[in-house]
Design a protein around this motif. Sequence first.
Motif, PDB file in Angstrom:
ATOM      1  N   ASP A  21      46.604  35.402 -94.806  1.00 34.55           N
ATOM      2  CA  ASP A  21      47.153  35.222 -96.144  1.00 34.55           C
ATOM      3  C   ASP A  21      48.662  35.015 -96.129  1.00 34.55           C
ATOM      4  O   ASP A  21      49.234  34.582 -97.125  1.00 34.55           O
ATOM      5  N   SER A  80      50.079  32.730 -94.869  1.00 34.81           N
ATOM      6  CA  SER A  80      50.270  31.282 -95.017  1.00 34.81           C
ATOM      7  C   SER A  80      49.969  30.774 -96.413  1.00 34.81           C
ATOM      8  O   SER A  80      50.060  29.578 -96.659  1.00 34.81           O
ATOM      9  N   ASN A  81      49.589  31.661 -97.325  1.00 38.10           N
ATOM     10  CA  ASN A  81      49.294  31.247 -98.702  1.00 38.10           C
ATOM     11  C   ASN A  81      50.571  31.267 -99.531  1.00 38.10           C
ATOM     12  O   ASN A  81      51.272  32.275 -99.564  1.00 38.10           O
ATOM     13  N   SER A  89      53.429  27.228 -88.427  1.00 38.10           N
ATOM     14  CA  SER A  89      52.358  27.300 -89.413  1.00 38.10           C
ATOM     15  C   SER A  89      52.901  27.661 -90.794  1.00 38.10           C
ATOM     16  O   SER A  89      52.523  27.051 -91.802  1.00 38.10           O
ATOM     17  N   LEU A  90      53.776  28.654 -90.849  1.00 40.47           N
ATOM     18  CA  LEU A  90      54.366  29.034 -92.134  1.00 40.47           C
ATOM     19  C   LEU A  90      55.106  27.865 -92.771  1.00 40.47           C
ATOM     20  O   LEU A  90      54.962  27.616 -93.976  1.00 40.47           O
ATOM     21  N   TRP A  93      54.645  24.611 -92.274  1.00 42.56           N
ATOM     22  CA  TRP A  93      53.673  23.586 -92.667  1.00 42.56           C
ATOM     23  C   TRP A  93      53.043  23.928 -94.016  1.00 42.56           C
ATOM     24  O   TRP A  93      53.002  23.099 -94.921  1.00 42.56           O
ATOM     25  N   HIS A  94      52.573  25.155 -94.143  1.00 41.15           N
ATOM     26  CA  HIS A  94      51.905  25.556 -95.384  1.00 41.15           C
ATOM     27  C   HIS A  94      52.885  25.645 -96.552  1.00 41.15           C
ATOM     28  O   HIS A  94      52.527  25.324 -97.689  1.00 41.15           O
ATOM     29  N   LYS A 152      53.528  22.046 -97.721  1.00 42.67           N
ATOM     30  CA  LYS A 152      52.347  21.486 -98.390  1.00 42.67           C
ATOM     31  C   LYS A 152      52.141  22.076 -99.780  1.00 42.67           C
ATOM     32  O   LYS A 152      51.437  21.492-100.600  1.00 42.67           O
ATOM     33  N   SER A 153      52.756  23.242-100.065  1.00 45.24           N
ATOM     34  CA  SER A 153      52.611  23.867-101.381  1.00 45.24           C
ATOM     35  C   SER A 153      53.618  23.333-102.396  1.00 45.24           C
ATOM     36  O   SER A 153      53.518  23.639-103.579  1.00 45.24           O
ATOM     37  N   ASN A 178      56.089  17.947 -99.910  1.00 44.05           N
ATOM     38  CA  ASN A 178      54.675  17.934 -99.514  1.00 44.05           C
ATOM     39  C   ASN A 178      54.303  16.703 -98.693  1.00 44.05           C
ATOM     40  O   ASN A 178      53.167  16.570 -98.242  1.00 44.05           O
ATOM     41  N   GLN A 216      52.733  21.684 -86.093  1.00 45.43           N
ATOM     42  CA  GLN A 216      51.670  21.250 -86.987  1.00 45.43           C
ATOM     43  C   GLN A 216      51.917  19.770 -87.260  1.00 45.43           C
ATOM     44  O   GLN A 216      53.042  19.379 -87.547  1.00 45.43           O
TER      45      GLN A 216
END
Length: 178
Positions: free
Chosen positions: A5, A7-8, A45-46, A48-49, A52-53, A59, A86
């Motif tokens: 989570d 990464s959310n 990863s953090l 990238w996410h 994308k948000s 994005n 990523q």
Amino acid sequence: MVHADASNFAEGVNKKEAYEQVLMQAEGLFIDQRNWICNTANAASLLWHAFKSLPSPSNRVNWAGFYTLDPLSKLGSPQLILGPFQGKVACQTIAFGRGVCGAAASTQATQLVPDVEAFPGHIACDGDSRSEIVVPVIVGGKVVAIIDVDCAEVDGFDQVDKEWLEKLADLVGRSSDW
């Protein structure tokens, strides 16, 4: 315990808020973990996410990750080697001074490139990339890695990206054993 989570990212956050979350989550993930591979993988990863948000152009980021100092570099010819990332497959090695990544490594300065087509010697690992930001990770006066982020739009990055990616580079540098 580390949880996916992290990464959310909530809808409607602005870029500064997303970066604040990246740094906060990275700090939590790096507690009791000094391995640079682990820490750069989670940081990629953090990022990238987070990108994308966000709305455009953020994005439209098409690559986010790290290159590290290649320990097999020949004396007097330092190079970077691909690290955690990523995105699409990437160039495996980059000599200091070559392209945007090599420029950041050799100058130890962030490279904020609004249009990669206008950057002399740009390396087109992904032909879709139109802008790029590269931030050196410096430990003890030496570049140990770089953060590289590409965007499929011209002018994909600004001073907010520069400020927060430099904070992330500092965190990664001091939180990892290189």
